[in-house]
Motif scaffolding. Structure first.
Motif, PDB file in Angstrom:
ATOM      1  N   ALA A  86       0.925  -1.288  -0.076  1.00 33.39           N
ATOM      2  CA  ALA A  86       0.154  -0.044   0.038  1.00 33.39           C
ATOM      3  C   ALA A  86       0.735   1.259  -0.026  1.00 33.39           C
ATOM      4  O   ALA A  86       0.542   2.263  -0.701  1.00 33.39           O
ATOM      5  CB  ALA A  86      -0.973  -0.086   1.096  1.00 33.39           C
ATOM      6  N   VAL A  87       2.046   1.099   0.842  1.00 37.43           N
ATOM      7  CA  VAL A  87       2.743   2.255   1.009  1.00 37.43           C
ATOM      8  C   VAL A  87       3.481   2.576  -0.551  1.00 37.43           C
ATOM      9  O   VAL A  87       3.716   3.772  -1.137  1.00 37.43           O
ATOM     10  CB  VAL A  87       3.789   2.162   2.124  1.00 37.43           C
ATOM     11  N   SER A  88       4.087   1.422  -0.972  1.00 35.09           N
ATOM     12  CA  SER A  88       4.687   1.641  -2.395  1.00 35.09           C
ATOM     13  C   SER A  88       3.655   2.110  -3.672  1.00 35.09           C
ATOM     14  O   SER A  88       4.221   2.595  -4.097  1.00 35.09           O
ATOM     15  CB  SER A  88       4.986  -0.023  -2.802  1.00 35.09           C
ATOM     16  N   ARG A  89       2.481   1.593  -3.330  1.00 38.77           N
ATOM     17  CA  ARG A  89       1.495   2.023  -4.112  1.00 38.77           C
ATOM     18  C   ARG A  89       1.462   3.811  -4.118  1.00 38.77           C
ATOM     19  O   ARG A  89       1.251   4.667  -5.258  1.00 38.77           O
ATOM     20  CB  ARG A  89       0.289   1.498  -4.390  1.00 38.77           C
ATOM     21  N   HIS A  90       1.304   4.122  -3.055  1.00 43.83           N
ATOM     22  CA  HIS A  90       1.212   5.700  -2.656  1.00 43.83           C
ATOM     23  C   HIS A  90       2.439   6.421  -3.392  1.00 43.83           C
ATOM     24  O   HIS A  90       2.508   7.264  -3.870  1.00 43.83           O
ATOM     25  CB  HIS A  90       0.898   5.924  -1.182  1.00 43.83           C
ATOM     26  N   LEU A  91       3.725   5.861  -2.934  1.00 47.49           N
ATOM     27  CA  LEU A  91       4.928   6.551  -3.161  1.00 47.49           C
ATOM     28  C   LEU A  91       4.985   6.491  -4.809  1.00 47.49           C
ATOM     29  O   LEU A  91       5.573   7.563  -5.471  1.00 47.49           O
ATOM     30  CB  LEU A  91       6.002   5.813  -2.686  1.00 47.49           C
ATOM     31  N   ALA A  92       4.739   5.501  -5.582  1.00 51.56           N
ATOM     32  CA  ALA A  92       4.981   5.249  -6.948  1.00 51.56           C
ATOM     33  C   ALA A  92       3.898   6.200  -7.663  1.00 51.56           C
ATOM     34  O   ALA A  92       4.275   6.523  -8.840  1.00 51.56           O
ATOM     35  CB  ALA A  92       4.519   3.872  -7.267  1.00 51.56           C
ATOM     36  N   ALA A  93       2.729   6.339  -7.020  1.00 57.29           N
ATOM     37  CA  ALA A  93       1.793   7.342  -7.544  1.00 57.29           C
ATOM     38  C   ALA A  93       2.568   8.879  -7.694  1.00 57.29           C
ATOM     39  O   ALA A  93       1.964   9.575  -8.526  1.00 57.29           O
ATOM     40  CB  ALA A  93       0.579   7.313  -7.118  1.00 57.29           C
ATOM     41  N   GLU A  94       3.116   9.122  -6.524  1.00 62.27           N
ATOM     42  CA  GLU A  94       4.117  10.609  -6.715  1.00 62.27           C
ATOM     43  C   GLU A  94       5.166  10.663  -7.221  1.00 62.27           C
ATOM     44  O   GLU A  94       5.773  11.683  -7.707  1.00 62.27           O
ATOM     45  CB  GLU A  94       4.002  10.942  -5.235  1.00 62.27           C
ATOM     46  N   PHE A  95       6.151   9.544  -7.087  1.00 61.39           N
ATOM     47  CA  PHE A  95       7.591   9.463  -7.453  1.00 61.39           C
ATOM     48  C   PHE A  95       7.906   8.245  -8.430  1.00 61.39           C
ATOM     49  O   PHE A  95       6.816   7.445  -8.665  1.00 61.39           O
ATOM     50  CB  PHE A  95       8.334   9.672  -6.352  1.00 61.39           C
ATOM     51  N   ASN A  96       9.041   8.446  -9.221  1.00 59.91           N
ATOM     52  CA  ASN A  96       9.501   7.375 -10.161  1.00 59.91           C
ATOM     53  C   ASN A  96       9.338   6.105  -9.482  1.00 59.91           C
ATOM     54  O   ASN A  96      10.157   5.847  -8.588  1.00 59.91           O
ATOM     55  CB  ASN A  96      10.610   7.687 -10.635  1.00 59.91           C
ATOM     56  N   VAL A  97       8.773   5.063 -10.042  1.00 63.63           N
ATOM     57  CA  VAL A  97       8.954   3.666  -9.543  1.00 63.63           C
ATOM     58  C   VAL A  97      10.075   3.019  -9.445  1.00 63.63           C
ATOM     59  O   VAL A  97      10.606   2.647  -8.106  1.00 63.63           O
ATOM     60  CB  VAL A  97       7.904   2.824 -10.360  1.00 63.63           C
ATOM     61  N   VAL A  98      11.107   3.240 -10.381  1.00 62.36           N
ATOM     62  CA  VAL A  98      12.424   2.703 -10.141  1.00 62.36           C
ATOM     63  C   VAL A  98      13.148   3.383  -9.014  1.00 62.36           C
ATOM     64  O   VAL A  98      13.907   2.792  -8.161  1.00 62.36           O
ATOM     65  CB  VAL A  98      13.244   2.761 -11.424  1.00 62.36           C
ATOM     66  N   MET A  99      13.114   4.668  -8.943  1.00 63.39           N
ATOM     67  CA  MET A  99      13.668   5.279  -7.870  1.00 63.39           C
ATOM     68  C   MET A  99      13.186   4.994  -6.375  1.00 63.39           C
ATOM     69  O   MET A  99      14.103   4.731  -5.559  1.00 63.39           O
ATOM     70  CB  MET A  99      13.551   6.926  -7.797  1.00 63.39           C
TER      71      MET A  99
END
Length: 292
Positions: free
Chosen positions: A25-38
């Motif tokens: 869930a946290v990964s989904r939140h962060l990846a929606a805001e920032f680059n997935v690979v980063m």
């Protein structure tokens, strides 16, 4: 020698699935805001540090943990898992936690289907039938040919394939390398391969983003620690079926936190897939017990 405690192992496995679900869930939140690979690169920096710290405290230290007779396969495993995590986080963003995990639930069936060509294992007709039924469940979830079919659903399906292959290669390298060695290369190889593209795609992160990132890193290490302890005190075949709790927890988080919905056909398809997966795990355990 570690004492076997199946009940405690089951509790630890369920706790692990809860931690990994929160992490998704946290990964989904962060990846929606920032680059997935980063995002995954930073997570792997922390994970690699955790792996190296564990190796340093073990007998023989880092040098013993890194010693492998099959470096190419170990590196490929680590790269494969890193790619799988990136693919799945992208799937969370594109489809949501509910749909992505519903499709990903087929990975035990892929492991069973690929065990022959990768490991030379023979499957009986019952397990082949269960695999066929499971993929009918995947078709129910994907619903190809209907207007509701989302091509993005192929993303978590690719993630399931990568994870199945990673799992099989983990079993393959275990014939010559210890679990500690495989764990070491999983973290280090993933960190090395993700760092160049992650730095290239770097985006500024605000204080809130770094807070969530810190939580993600800590939870990832905690989840892996619980998983290691679970396998230390209980047989893998006894606790592996409880890994499906991650599907339950992730779906609940998707509904509560992100406003996702549980489509009836998704629930039906997932039930078919999980039932088929549990059957293949049961038959695999029976076969192992007969061969013991």
């Amino acid at each position: 020698m570690t004492l076997q405690n199946t009940a405690a192992g089951i509790r630890l496995m369920i706790l692990t699935t809860l931690i990994f679900s929160v992490q998704d869930a946290v990964s989904r939140h962060l990846a929606a805001e920032f680059n997935v690979v980063m995002v995954i690169m930073i997570r792997y920096w922390f994970f690699a540090a955790f792996v190296i710290a564990v190796a340093a405290r073990s007998a023989g230290g880092v040098r013993a943990a890194a010693a492998t007779r099959q470096p190419g396969l170990q590196i490929f495993r680590g790269v494969l898992l890193a790619a799988q995590i990136c693919i799945m986080v992208l799937g969370f963003v594109l489809l949501g936690l509910v749909e992505a995990h519903a499709v990903f639930a087929c990975y035990p069936l892929l492991i069973a289907a690929l065990a022959g060509p990768v490991l030379g294992e023979k499957l009986g007709w019952r397990r082949w039938a269960a695999i066929g039924v499971g993929f009918v469940g995947i078709l129910v979830i994907l619903r190809p040919g209907f207007t509701v079919f989302a091509p993005e659903a192929l993303v978590p399906l690719a993630g399931a394939f990568c994870f199945a292959l990673y799992g099989l290669l983990t079993r393959y390298v275990a014939r010559q390398d210890s679990a500690e060695t495989s764990f070491f290369w999983t973290g280090v190889a993933g960190m090395v391969v993700l760092t160049p593209p992650g730095l290239w795609l770097w985006e500024p992160m605000d204080a809130a983003g770094w807070g969530w990132m810190a939580f993600l890193c800590v939870s990832a290490s905690l989840g892996h620690f619980c998983l290691i302890k679970a396998y230390e005190i209980a047989e893998a075949s006894a606790i592996q079926p409880f890994a499906y709790f991650q599907l339950v927890f992730a779906s609940l988080l998707g509904v509560v936190l992100f406003g996702e919905t549980l489509e009836p056909m998704t629930v039906l398809g997932t039930t078919i897939v999980v039932s088929a997966g549990l059957f293949t795990l049961f038959r695999t355990r029976q076969r192992a017990e007969r061969g013991a």
